[in-house]
Design a protein around this motif. Sequence first.
Motif, short mmCIF file in Angstrom:
data_model
loop_
_atom_site.label_atom_id
_atom_site.label_comp_id
_atom_site.label_asym_id
_atom_site.label_seq_id
_atom_site.Cartn_x
_atom_site.Cartn_y
_atom_site.Cartn_z
N LEU A 145 -8.86 -3.21 -7.56
CA LEU A 145 -7.49 -2.85 -7.57
C LEU A 145 -6.79 -3.74 -6.59
O LEU A 145 -5.58 -4.13 -7.07
CB LEU A 145 -7.69 -1.33 -6.99
N LEU B 23 -2.68 -3.57 -7.41
CA LEU B 23 -2.49 -2.02 -8.08
C LEU B 23 -2.92 -1.34 -6.51
O LEU B 23 -3.97 -0.87 -6.32
CB LEU B 23 -3.45 -1.59 -8.90
N ARG B 24 -1.73 -0.94 -5.83
CA ARG B 24 -1.87 -0.61 -4.70
C ARG B 24 -1.78 1.11 -4.41
O ARG B 24 -1.59 1.62 -3.49
CB ARG B 24 -0.95 -1.00 -3.63
N ARG C 84 -3.83 6.91 -2.70
CA ARG C 84 -3.98 5.38 -2.20
C ARG C 84 -5.37 4.90 -2.74
O ARG C 84 -6.39 5.83 -3.38
CB ARG C 84 -4.32 5.59 -0.41
N PRO C 85 -5.60 3.76 -3.04
CA PRO C 85 -6.82 2.96 -3.74
C PRO C 85 -8.25 3.46 -3.02
O PRO C 85 -8.09 3.51 -1.86
CB PRO C 85 -6.84 1.61 -3.84
N HIS C 86 -9.01 3.92 -3.73
CA HIS C 86 -10.22 4.57 -3.33
C HIS C 86 -11.24 4.78 -4.47
O HIS C 86 -11.14 5.00 -5.56
CB HIS C 86 -10.15 6.19 -2.92
N ASN D 110 -1.32 0.51 -16.84
CA ASN D 110 -0.88 -0.02 -15.43
C ASN D 110 0.45 0.08 -15.88
O ASN D 110 1.03 -0.24 -16.83
CB ASN D 110 -1.30 -1.70 -15.15
N TRP E 274 -10.36 -4.20 3.26
CA TRP E 274 -9.68 -3.33 2.44
C TRP E 274 -10.05 -1.71 2.49
O TRP E 274 -9.52 -0.89 1.72
CB TRP E 274 -9.92 -4.01 0.83
N GLU F 75 0.85 -1.26 -0.04
CA GLU F 75 -0.15 0.02 0.03
C GLU F 75 0.77 1.19 -0.06
O GLU F 75 1.81 1.34 0.65
CB GLU F 75 -1.03 -0.06 1.16
N THR G 35 -3.30 4.58 -7.39
CA THR G 35 -3.54 5.12 -8.46
C THR G 35 -3.11 6.37 -8.51
O THR G 35 -2.66 7.26 -7.64
CB THR G 35 -5.15 5.17 -8.68
N TYR H 26 -14.65 -0.93 -6.45
CA TYR H 26 -13.42 -0.56 -7.33
C TYR H 26 -12.14 -0.92 -6.34
O TYR H 26 -11.08 -1.24 -7.05
CB TYR H 26 -13.36 0.88 -7.80
N GLU H 27 -12.49 -0.56 -5.06
CA GLU H 27 -11.34 -0.77 -4.23
C GLU H 27 -10.71 -2.21 -4.14
O GLU H 27 -9.47 -2.58 -4.13
CB GLU H 27 -11.45 -0.23 -2.72
#
Length: 812
Positions: free
Chosen positions: A176, A181-182, A160-162, A107, A809, A77, A184, A172-173
């Motif tokens: 990811l 994919l930690r 951070r992924p959100h 990616n 998550w 993360e 974006t 979506y989180e």
Amino acid sequence: MRCAILGLVAGAALLQNQASLWPMPILLLLLLLSLISFVFTCKLDHVAIRVACCLLGGAIAGFAWAGLYAHYHLSHELPKEWEGRDVTLVGTVDSLPSSMEQGVRFNFAVETVVEPQDAAKAIPPRLALSWYTAFRPEELQAVGKVLPGERWQLTVRLRRPHGNANPYGFDYEVWLLEQNLRATGYVRPDANTRHKNQRLDTFVVSPRSIVERSRGWLRERILDALPDKDYAGVIVALVIGDQRSVNQSDWQVFNRSGVGHLISISGLHITMIAGLFSALAFSLWRRSFFTDLDLPLLLPAQKAAALAGGCIALMYVSLAGFGVPAQRTLYMLSVVALALWVGRISAVSHVLCTALGLVVLLDPWAVLWPGFWLSFGAVGILLYATVGRAQSHSMAQQTCMGKTFLSLKAASHTQYVVTIGLVPLTMLLFGQVSLISPIANAIAIPLVSFVVTPLSLAGSVLPSPLSAWVLGCAHLIIESLAGVLAWMSAFPSAVWTAPLSSWPAFMAALIGTLWMLAPRGWPVRWLGVAGLVPLLIARPTHPDDGQAWVTAFDVGQGTALLIETPHRRLLYDTGPAYSSESDGGNRVILPYLKARGIDTLDAMIVSHSDNDHSGGALSILREIEVKKLMSSLPASHSIVTQSSQHEHCLAGQQWEWDGMQFEMLHPSVENYDNAKLKPNGRSCTLRIAIGSQSILLAGDIEAPQETDLLRLRGEELRSTVLLAPHHGSGTSSTKAFLNAVQPQLALFQVGYRNRYHHPKTEVFERYASLGIERVRSDDAGAVSIVFNGNNNGDAVTWKEYRKEHARYWYGH
């Protein structure tokens, strides 16, 4: 073994519903204990006890394995302190880029951190990046032509992924997380960075780069051969599994007709292609490729054919991006090939369970997606329904007509089994069943699987101009098929819809379905229909008399609320448009309405023309009935012209629904006449009184409009819940206005790390200083509020989706 695998799946599914992960040492201990238990279970003589122990041991192993897998992915993360900071990286493009109006998405596999050096340990190994032509109007930039396998130096800004968190919405989180994919982010313009964004190498050799570059090459060949063709995206999906170019309108037709499973690389396509190459290899190997090598003496032709089919299947599944249906087919074919190689014939149930176990071991999050359950459910129900149905057809097989009759009968029975067998699962997952699916699939399956797919594959690799002719033929067939499907799906009764089923209704329907499809000899199988009745006749839930429900959706930086009384429903604003085909309407609001079984809105209010309030309106108007639209939009606006009945919001308008009072407080006639007034200043402002409680929906009004409302309404503004004006901007929520409203709860519908920095810190603290409870959608997700009218107990209660539906998550 089969019981252990079923337990493994159940354990992995249980883990994915946890609010937090168990510590790694405990998970490792559980995994060790489960493995030891299997050793002792094998020695048990009592069948029932052995089965129970295998199920329990498998569940513990699945829970522990999925937890360890999640710990590993979450360890990458992006730390919070690195959000919003510019970082210059060197890495490779390791996915097929997706073009969009504003630029391109891809990616990025990070190799090194150029600057700052202290970010080396903080940056995750894989990122989801967007490269915009103009993230802001003042930052116009040229976007590089990005290809898979290229090495680039890029300066990026990460977060951070959100994702949006809503009931029945796409998560979506966790998607990811599954892709590892930690973080974006987006590529920063050269003008704002020290290091230039530049391509360093045209191709970096790796297995992923080779596969993704091949997929990109095939996609470009197809699109070049079919320029401006409506269904070129469908051909791309059939060849490489990339569905992003298929129009949303086409998906609606495919889904309503029940053939959506064919518009990609499906298990049927993989089996067909693998079988074709296997048969070809078998024939050529038996003849030693027409040489004198005597190859069958070195390796039996059956084994050579199995190896060829397996390799082709692996290649095709790689092109598909390893989707669950493709994985399932690959593993099943691989198990069959392995059984042939070692000389052991495996039962079909063993093959299916082995594939099931492999999918969950390699991707524990697969259990969260509908495709997983539909894919394995279809095969499972076919196995169940064909038990005991083998018959002797020796007489019929003597003639060509007899063989044809048996083939048609088998195909019809298979379609019947899959259609009926998947009804409970389809209603549980989607809340709808296509009634024309059997006919549509009877037409589409042979055309797509045995004509269009082979033509598309051949055309994608043939030299020009032959490739254009073959692909054009495939496109013509798809175009004709789509026309037939559009005609069929236009019938009002093409789809049966109902609210997503409850678990009791699902179980009753499942039992009824199994009863109907039971093997020959089972008594009164037609009684199973009764089990489907509760699931099919379910009606939408609604508030009790005197109650009102308000759902404030998490649409990112935008506004959308659904207000429900016992017999009426009103939607206030529709969220933003994210792209030309994606908006708050079709991504958030419509999935919620359809899951609830709601197909009509009594009224919809679009407060003003700004995108974050009106962006999803057209999607909603196209999909469901809206009896009346109210807005401050001009008569020429596309939303107004698409509505069946439109009325301008005007101060003083009042109506009553189920004993609840609705009153429009703003705008006035003078506001419409003032050409200099911004759209925010004309926001439709609505107050709803539910007994002694009320909610004030203020749109994007600012300080001047708040002052006008104070002057005209004064204490009449007092409300229990307030939708914070203009998302808590610095130009609204004056102290005098808040003192007049005196809300118990304030809702801030804002996007995570939005570029407007809403809500402003000083404004957010102003609410706190007045003792007002504050809820932000970027922290809470969707907020569900219940007004209990004149009940003096818990008159107003609310729930935050991220707390009520807590998952491990969230918050990482």
